[in-house]
Enzyme design. Sequence first.
Site: not given
Length: 488
Positions: A373, A165
């Site tokens: 991110d 993730h």
Amino acid sequence: MTGRLVVVSNRLPANVATNKAGEPDIPAGGLASAIFSAMRSRPGSLWLGWNGKVESRDRLGRITRSSLQNPELVGIPLTQGEVDDYYHGFCNMVLWPLFHSFQARVHIDLKEEETYRRVQTRFAEKLLPFLRPGDRVWVHDYHMFLLAKELRRLGWAGKTGFFLHIPFPSHDLWQLLPDPRGFLEALLEYDLVGFHVQGYLDNYVYCCRRQLGARWDGSLLSTRKRVQRAGVYPVGINPEEFAPPEGASAGNRPRRGVLAKVVRGRRLILGVDRLDYTKGIPDRIRAYEHFIREHSEWRKKVSFIQIAAPSRTAAAHYQEEKRKVEALVGRVNGALVGPDWVPTYILSRTFPRTTLARFYREADVGLVTPLRDGMNLVAKEFVAAQSPHSPGVLLLSRCAGATEDLPEAIIVNPYIPEEVAEGIARALSMSLEERLERHRALLARVRTHSVEEWGRRFIGDLEKTSSSMTPRLFSGRHDGEFADRLQP
């Protein structure tokens, strides 16, 4: 898929609460709800993870089981030493900063690495008795890199997938791990590994080629011992959870909400993040200050609200970031504030999804500028929440995985305040025609790459894989054009 889906993650869903019947409620949104949805269609499925309990070593056998009809939640406790060394230590002081390209923040302690390994050994030992032939195991995130290796050691031969993730780092950064080769070999024990965007997959493939001599044909990684499928699976949201209500006004942007009252009807720039150094909140505030100073025509006509949700509050870097942000907001407001105008607000709390959706719709500009991110779902939530008649503008960091999924946003370099400032000016001045054109394209992508589609594609590809317990030799194929692209 006929077998059960067995999910493993560091934590069980944090927002599972106990209802009046004494059973956990299904989470209302996000990745947890998507995974629950995938599991509930497969009878007998279960989810195993840390239950948040801290026990002494002689009580580690006390697992918790929640009696949902499907799935079952199986919780494992940790000792305080494991919480300190495995979670706060190796996971958050090594893997998190390293994978987000914050090399200077990496602190390696070999005792913490050993605890990281030991925790995954125990996860595997606790999971194995629950597994049945035909089960598909889906492991999530950097806390569990080594789990498949431990399961294979214990004799598990079933299909096992892994999804990361967060970003996968470059080969040079990967070499900072205490055992870079061993960690890659452990990752290859999974039958399928998935990443948000092509760049992360490229980094992983290149590391395997350089470190292990692996071959790559565009979908399969091959070594002399193992063959693994690897792919790109951009995670998404459920757009309907954030969509404007039916019959929303076709007129101007909404101005009757909570945030509109805070900024007293001025144009609104909104940031929504966890309070973490990777999100670049201080850099964002400085960029906003630069915008106000360089574009005096917007002085007193716009305000910036930053929602900074508490996260990992016990970590030293959280406390450091909190002090930095609060001091910066105080300085900027002290320098710029005027009668009846506060330039910047900081809201240090968490809001429900329904409230966030209303906040997004009130904003003229969504400022999503992390320094690094994996994906960033706030960007997708902002797009999904906008009025189709008068949408706000998304300003997005080129260092977020979402940039590959949302190229119609205004893309900026978060490390250059002047560039972010000019992006803000462009967003606030954008014509309705251009806003509508960008929003239509962005919303189509958000709907296509939904969280349900993410889960469906990953599980479908896991089903197609062959068991990595059956070694296959190199096919002799060449990497071709892709190999050339991955040269240093």
